[in-house]
Write a protein that holds these residues in place. Structure first.
Motif, PDB file in Angstrom:
ATOM      1  N   LEU A  86     -83.067  -5.848 -67.935  1.00 40.09           N
ATOM      2  CA  LEU A  86     -83.579  -7.219 -67.930  1.00 40.09           C
ATOM      3  C   LEU A  86     -84.309  -7.537 -69.229  1.00 40.09           C
ATOM      4  O   LEU A  86     -84.034  -8.550 -69.882  1.00 40.09           O
ATOM      5  CB  LEU A  86     -84.509  -7.420 -66.736  1.00 40.09           C
ATOM      6  CG  LEU A  86     -85.255  -8.762 -66.682  1.00 40.09           C
ATOM      7  CD1 LEU A  86     -84.280  -9.912 -66.537  1.00 40.09           C
ATOM      8  CD2 LEU A  86     -86.276  -8.769 -65.547  1.00 40.09           C
ATOM      9  N   LEU A  87     -85.218  -6.668 -69.633  1.00 39.43           N
ATOM     10  CA  LEU A  87     -86.067  -6.964 -70.783  1.00 39.43           C
ATOM     11  C   LEU A  87     -85.309  -6.808 -72.101  1.00 39.43           C
ATOM     12  O   LEU A  87     -85.604  -7.512 -73.074  1.00 39.43           O
ATOM     13  CB  LEU A  87     -87.305  -6.080 -70.764  1.00 39.43           C
ATOM     14  CG  LEU A  87     -88.220  -6.342 -69.557  1.00 39.43           C
ATOM     15  CD1 LEU A  87     -89.389  -5.378 -69.535  1.00 39.43           C
ATOM     16  CD2 LEU A  87     -88.731  -7.775 -69.564  1.00 39.43           C
ATOM     17  N   THR A  88     -84.343  -5.904 -72.159  1.00 34.45           N
ATOM     18  CA  THR A  88     -83.522  -5.806 -73.370  1.00 34.45           C
ATOM     19  C   THR A  88     -82.643  -7.035 -73.524  1.00 34.45           C
ATOM     20  O   THR A  88     -82.439  -7.534 -74.635  1.00 34.45           O
ATOM     21  CB  THR A  88     -82.656  -4.535 -73.333  1.00 34.45           C
ATOM     22  OG1 THR A  88     -83.495  -3.391 -73.160  1.00 34.45           O
ATOM     23  CG2 THR A  88     -81.888  -4.374 -74.633  1.00 34.45           C
ATOM     24  N   ALA A  89     -82.120  -7.542 -72.412  1.00 34.79           N
ATOM     25  CA  ALA A  89     -81.341  -8.783 -72.468  1.00 34.79           C
ATOM     26  C   ALA A  89     -82.223  -9.944 -72.919  1.00 34.79           C
ATOM     27  O   ALA A  89     -81.792 -10.808 -73.703  1.00 34.79           O
ATOM     28  CB  ALA A  89     -80.726  -9.085 -71.101  1.00 34.79           C
ATOM     29  N   VAL A  90     -83.475  -9.966 -72.456  1.00 38.08           N
ATOM     30  CA  VAL A  90     -84.420 -10.987 -72.919  1.00 38.08           C
ATOM     31  C   VAL A  90     -84.667 -10.828 -74.417  1.00 38.08           C
ATOM     32  O   VAL A  90     -84.686 -11.821 -75.170  1.00 38.08           O
ATOM     33  CB  VAL A  90     -85.757 -10.870 -72.147  1.00 38.08           C
ATOM     34  CG1 VAL A  90     -86.821 -11.761 -72.772  1.00 38.08           C
ATOM     35  CG2 VAL A  90     -85.562 -11.242 -70.690  1.00 38.08           C
ATOM     36  N   TYR A  91     -84.831  -9.582 -74.870  1.00 38.74           N
ATOM     37  CA  TYR A  91     -85.046  -9.291 -76.291  1.00 38.74           C
ATOM     38  C   TYR A  91     -83.922  -9.868 -77.140  1.00 38.74           C
ATOM     39  O   TYR A  91     -84.155 -10.626 -78.096  1.00 38.74           O
ATOM     40  CB  TYR A  91     -85.153  -7.771 -76.447  1.00 38.74           C
ATOM     41  CG  TYR A  91     -85.380  -7.259 -77.849  1.00 38.74           C
ATOM     42  CD1 TYR A  91     -85.856  -8.066 -78.875  1.00 38.74           C
ATOM     43  CD2 TYR A  91     -85.126  -5.921 -78.160  1.00 38.74           C
ATOM     44  CE1 TYR A  91     -86.077  -7.574 -80.149  1.00 38.74           C
ATOM     45  CE2 TYR A  91     -85.341  -5.422 -79.430  1.00 38.74           C
ATOM     46  CZ  TYR A  91     -85.804  -6.248 -80.423  1.00 38.74           C
ATOM     47  OH  TYR A  91     -86.010  -5.749 -81.680  1.00 38.74           O
ATOM     48  N   PHE A  92     -82.683  -9.514 -76.798  1.00 35.90           N
ATOM     49  CA  PHE A  92     -81.555 -10.006 -77.587  1.00 35.90           C
ATOM     50  C   PHE A  92     -81.373 -11.512 -77.419  1.00 35.90           C
ATOM     51  O   PHE A  92     -80.968 -12.204 -78.359  1.00 35.90           O
ATOM     52  CB  PHE A  92     -80.279  -9.258 -77.191  1.00 35.90           C
ATOM     53  CG  PHE A  92     -80.165  -7.897 -77.817  1.00 35.90           C
ATOM     54  CD1 PHE A  92     -79.520  -7.727 -79.026  1.00 35.90           C
ATOM     55  CD2 PHE A  92     -80.720  -6.786 -77.215  1.00 35.90           C
ATOM     56  CE1 PHE A  92     -79.415  -6.482 -79.624  1.00 35.90           C
ATOM     57  CE2 PHE A  92     -80.638  -5.539 -77.795  1.00 35.90           C
ATOM     58  CZ  PHE A  92     -79.977  -5.382 -79.013  1.00 35.90           C
TER      59      PHE A  92
END
Length: 508
Positions: A65-71
């Protein structure tokens, strides 16, 4: 073959319906957060960490979830840069130089499509680099002892202060402040309290998630209220969205060159996407020379920084996963998440938590495809986010921060500490002291102290043990160069000014 087998296992994790749903939601939320001026990837990830815990997500799901938010924030930052001439975050600053002139020429749609394609190319190739480099670097990390790790942590602080900040003295002050905060709590060796003031709540030290959410999210509320009190308004009108095939063909070599530069900048601990964006733009401007019209709406001036900063975002994951040293402010926040989940990044991560790592990498590849598909047909929807008034946005950010931290710790004291860190972050930003070194000091301070103590124990107090191996000597030299070199280079490599327009707003 092992890499392909591990990647196949990762796709098995990433393609489960719920994990795929989280990746899509993260991409959507990240793009929205990135489009809002001032929030950026660090704040976006910090705001949503409490939400991940509140939803009861496991380690893999939280990271996805948070890596997708990052990108997604890296993609979204270009929207306000091109349409408002206001960078959504610092890495997107270079995109304004040619993106906004293209928009003023009636080519806002073309600029958004080119930037989206460049973001995809930069991210995708950098993830391939992560797949190749991370296992190799993890195997090399087995050679690291306490002296090498101490030098590595020092390198992270020096490069963060020397490269990512405008003022080394202020960055050093911020790092020392973070290291001082990390000392609060019980001494690991003696069990005696340090700097607690007799308060039992501080015996376990400062919760780095409380510090991160306070210094990023809560301080952002104060900054945003002060500097953006009025409703946003688009600087240009977005017309019909078409795919400029001719421009994409012309800018593709630019995207490839910028990706290589950005990835190297991302791998450097502390350098991050800002350096990748700047170096990619300046290198491309030098390569094109008089044949280009950079600063006046050259599509290559949009493609280069977008590919560079997104490649740096992928590159920054390499040292974070393999060495436990964040390559950027956002990966420092993600490092805090891993530590909270009792997962220690480092060379053993790829063996002990292979499903988590490779599931994360596979999700990053999927997220980039989702972002490319999402950002072209839905760009008009994301543009509407720029019209959200702060009176609606800021209460939502505050609510997520408070509810998330309380659901995580169940402590009113931690909520008070979060507010105090928000005030501290606000004060530091007002006096132009970077906050990322403070967070890095809180995150790495304990590990750095433990490495130093182990080194002194092994050497019977001989401080020259810190320079006893070629690896440690090389890291010490790199640390000194990383801190000193910008003093001499900054005068020669000045960032070009953002063109002044009626739509330009003052940035703190």
């Amino acid at each position: 073959m092992d890499t392909l087998a591990n990647l196949s296992m990762g796709f098995g994790v990433a393609l489960t319906p719920f994990t795929l749903f989280l990746a899509i939601c993260g991409c959507f939320l990240g793009t929205i957060i990135g489009a809002l001026p001032g929030l950026g990837p660090s704040n976006g990830v910090a705001i949503l960490i409490p939400l991940a815990f509140a939803l009861g997500l496991d380690a893999t799901e939280s990271l996805v979830l948070l890596t997708a938010v990052y990108f997604g924030t890296m993609y979204g930052g270009r929207i306000s840069s091109i349409l408002l001439n206001i960078p959504g975050d610092e890495p997107a600053m270079m995109t304004t130089l040619d993106g906004y002139p293209m928009a003023k020429q009636g080519r806002a749609g073309d600029a958004l499509v080119i930037s989206g394609a460049a973001s995809f190319v930069g991210s995708f190739i950098s993830i391939i680099g992560l797949i190749i480099m991370a296992p190799l670097l993890a195997s090399i990390a087995y050679l690291f002892g306490p002296a090498e790790y101490f030098a590595l942590y020092l390198l992270a602080f020096c490069t963060l202060g020397g490269v990512a900040s405008k003022n080394q003295a202020k960055a050093a002050l911020a790092a020392c402040l973070g290291l001082g905060i990390a000392m609060i709590g019980l001494d690991n060796s003696t069990g005696l309290p340090r700097f607690t003031g007799g308060n039992m709540h501080l015996a376990d030290g400062i919760d780095f998630l409380v510090a991160i959410v306070g210094m990023f999210a809560i301080s952002e509320v104060f900054i945003f209220i002060e500097s953006h009190g009025k409703n946003s308004a688009l600087g240009v009108v977005l017309g019909k969205i078409t795919i400029p095939w001719k421009d994409l063909k012309m800018t593709f070599p630019t995207m490839i060159r910028a990706t290589g530069i950005g990835f190297v900048a991302g791998v450097l601990p502390g350098a991050g996407a800002s350096l990748g964006s700047f170096m990619a733009y300046m290198a491309e401007k030098g390569i094109i020379g008089k044949d280009g019209y950079f600063g006046k709406g050259d599509p290559r001036g949009v493609a280069a920084p977008e590919a560079g900063n997104n490649a740096a975002a992928g590159g920054a994951m390499v040292p974070m996963l393999t060495l436990g040293v964040p390559g950027s402010g956002t990966t420092a926040v993600m490092l805090a998440l891993l530590l909270t989940l009792n997962i220690t990044p480092g060379p053993l991560l790829f063996k002990e938590h292979a499903d988590v790592v490779w599931g994360l990498i596979a999700s990053m590849l999927i997220a980039n495809v989702v972002l490319l598909i999402m950002n072209v047909p839905m760009v008009k929807l994301f543009v509407k986010v720029l019209l959200v008034p702060p009176s609606v946005l800021m209460p939502m950010v505050t609510m997520v921060s408070f509810v998330g931290i309380y659901s995580l710790t169940g402590s009113y004291f931690d909520m008070v500490m979060m507010i105090l860190f928000g005030v501290l972050g606000y004060i530091l930003r007002k006096i132009d002291v970077p906050t990322v070194p403070v967070i890095l000091g809180i995150l790495l301070g304990g590990e750095m102290e433990d490495a130093l103590r182990r080194a002194m124990t092994l050497s019977d107090g001989d401080w020259t043990f810190l320079f006893s191996s070629p690896i440690s000597i090389g890291l010490w030299i790199a640390a000194v160069l990383g801190f000193v070199a910008p003093l001499f280079l900054r005068g020669k490599l000045k960032k070009p000014p953002i063109p002044a327009t009626d739509a330009t707003l003052d940035q703190d």
